[in-house]
Design an enzyme around this catalytic site. Structure first.
Site, PDB file in Angstrom:
ATOM      1  N   GLY A   1       0.830  -1.203   0.000  1.00  7.83           N
ATOM      2  CA  GLY A   1       0.000   0.000   0.000  1.00  7.83           C
ATOM      3  C   GLY A   1       0.859   1.244   0.000  1.00  7.83           C
TER       4      GLY A   1
ATOM      5  N   CYS B   1       1.747   0.363  -8.534  1.00  5.72           N
ATOM      6  CA  CYS B   1       2.850   0.919  -7.744  1.00  5.72           C
ATOM      7  C   CYS B   1       4.100   1.105  -8.595  1.00  5.72           C
ATOM      8  CB  CYS B   1       3.136   0.045  -6.534  1.00  5.72           C
ATOM      9  SG  CYS B   1       3.406  -1.701  -6.920  1.00  5.72           S
TER      10      CYS B   1
ATOM     11  N   GLU C   1       3.377  10.229  -5.718  1.00  7.86           N
ATOM     12  CA  GLU C   1       2.714   9.117  -6.380  1.00  7.86           C
ATOM     13  C   GLU C   1       1.252   9.479  -6.631  1.00  7.86           C
ATOM     14  OE1 GLU C   1       2.719   4.312  -6.011  1.00  7.86           O
ATOM     15  OE2 GLU C   1       2.192   5.400  -4.187  1.00  7.86           O
TER      16      GLU C   1
END
Length: 497
Positions: free
Chosen positions: A244, A302, A401
């Site tokens: 995560g 990711c 991000e």
């Protein structure tokens, strides 16, 4: 096999019976406190169900169940070959139920049904099977001792593992944890994201059907600040594994320190550079790869190639090629098998992505393509794949991000400058290098501070290769035999003969 149409998938969605309860000690059950949360589909906003919202009481029950199963030896002490057989059956059941699992995945988090069916479900089954096949082929060690001593170095399962997994690849990320954790003999409590809990709930029944004993695999849906926190602070959880955000990863480390110093293994965020040198062997392939690296899975990856570093001498020629390639990635209804860009996972994430696009404008980046919400009439959460040029590494869109289909293009003049820009980030998950010069490829790959570096491709690798990051992208590794390290303890036994 007949290819299902959008109408077929829509009908199956209407007929689908969705399980929404927690799974503890081999049975589905509501949350102990009776709480639920609404599960909405990003496809069109439809309500999928009221999902059990677990809390401290559920964590206590699940940990007690997992510990009792572990201590009984019903799974932890059977022969590795027997665990292998059961887990292979588990992987086969995932494939046997592939269409149902794919539909749940698409309805729950918005990815295209073709990806769910052809990538996620087979990938999850393969991850389970790979760990199962490996476990009875891993040997312990005998130390080089004097003739009257015997030194044994053995691996033992850690015990109770809590796995907190993300919403972007719900089933596959869960399987990357479940495979090695179960294969090595542990009991597991899986906490799926509240944004995408449905496949985790469903596969619990498949695990029991495969023969995994009750209590060995438990599923607790709910929020991170409730049941996630309860598991992270629990004194009888031996290991916590997580995929995560970096922000939550740091908080979990604190919880581990505040409780029992449980092992914590983290795979966190990324801001991966995709470096294209002027001597790249195939610029067309590099352009197509740059487009897919940011548009696949709606950019909710990711390792998304969100920073495209292009040597300035070819930038004017190369960027239009990327734009053209990205035009082939268009948002559409995820239940249409021809769709290759689905919906973002929910309204919150959509607004986050749109906020970053606005930040790009404010910082002076040049919008080349996309940049807007689309398909608004559907009731879903869709954003156009987007490219910004004229980006500097100091801009917000180049540093944070985004977790959406937003690409930042940055120019460079030398290999040294490319490496400097690439490494100028708190993250270190992945990177790519495009060059025909083998020496440049090796030297650049060595200089990049990233857990995975791909050369003349993007997102290479399979289950034989470890996956994880440097710096604030986390610690430990998923996939490969190295993943077993997270779920085992080393024991030295020294015997006088």
């Amino acid at each position: 096999m007949t290819r299902l149409t959008r109408a077929d998938w829509e009908q199956r969605a209407k007929d689908l019976k969705i399980e929404t309860r927690a799974f503890v000690q081999g049975d589905y059950q509501p949350a102990q406190g009776g709480a639920t949360f609404e599960c909405l589909s990003p496809v069109d906003g439809r309500v999928l169900g009221q999902v059990a919202s677990c809390d401290l009481a559920d964590a206590e029950l699940a940990v007690k169940s997992a510990r009792a199963a572990f201590d009984s030896g019903v799974w932890s002490r059977i022969a590795p070959a027997k665990r292998k057989q059961t887990m292979i059956r588990f992987s086969e059941l995932l494939l046997a139920n592939a269409e149902e699992l794919a539909l749940l995945e698409t309805l729950d988090m918005g990815k295209p049904i073709s990806d769910s069916l052809n990538i996620d479900v087979p990938g999850a089954a393969n991850a389970i099977r790979w760990s199962a096949e490996a476990i009875d082929k891993v040997y312990d060690e005998v130390a080089p001792t004097p003739h009257d001593q015997l030194g044994l170095v053995t691996r033992e399962p850690v015990g109770v593992v809590a796995a907190i997994v993300p919403w972007n690849f719900p089933l596959m990320m869960a399987s990357w944890k479940l495979g090695p954790a179960l294969a090595t003999g542990n009991s597991v409590i899986l906490k799926p994201s509240e944004k995408s809990p449905l496949t985790a709930i469903r596969i619990a029944a498949l695990a029991i059907e495969a023969g995994i004993p009750a209590g060995v695999f438990n599923v607790l849906p709910g929020y991170g600040h409730t049941v996630g926190k309860a598991l992270a602070l629990h004194m009888d959880v031996d290991t916590l594994v997580f995929t995560g955000s970096t922000k939550i990863a740091k908080q979990l480390m604190i919880y581990a320190g505040e409780s029992n110093m449980k092992r914590v293994w983290l795979e966190a965020g990324g801001k991966s550079p995709n470096i294209v040198f002027a001597d790249a062997p195939d610029l067309q392939a590099a352009a197509e790869s740059a487009a897919s690296a940011i548009a696949f899975n709606q950019g909710e990856v990711c390792t998304a190639g969100s920073r495209l570093l292009v040597e300035n001498s070819i930038k004017e020629r190369f960027l239009p090629m990327v734009v053209e390639a990205l035009q082939g990635w268009k948002a559409g209804n995820p239940l249409d098998p021809d769709t290759n860009v689905g919906a973002l996972v929910d309204t919150q994430q959509m607004n986050t992505v749109l906020g970053y696009i606005e930040a790009g404008h404010k910082d002076g980046a040049k919008l080349v393509i996309g940049g807007k919400r689309t398909l608004q009439e559907s009731g879903g959460t869709y954003v156009e794949p987007t490219i910004f040029d004229g980006v500097t590494n100091a801009m917000t869109i180049a540093r944070e991000e985004i977790f959406g289909p937003v690409l930042s293009v940055i120019g460079f003049d030398s290999a040294e400058q490319a490496v400097q820009i690439a490494n100028d980030t708190v993250y270190g998950l992945a990177a790519a290098v495009w060059t025909a010069d083998i020496s440049k490829a090796h030297l650049t790959a060595r200089a990049l501070r990233a857990g995975s570096v791909w050369v003349n491709q993007y997102d290479g690798g399979d289950m034989t290769s470890p996956f994880g990051g440097f710096k604030q992208s986390g610690n430990g590794r998923d996939k490969s035999l190295h993943a077993f390290d997270k779920y085992t303890e080393l024991k030295s036994t020294w015997i006088k003969l």
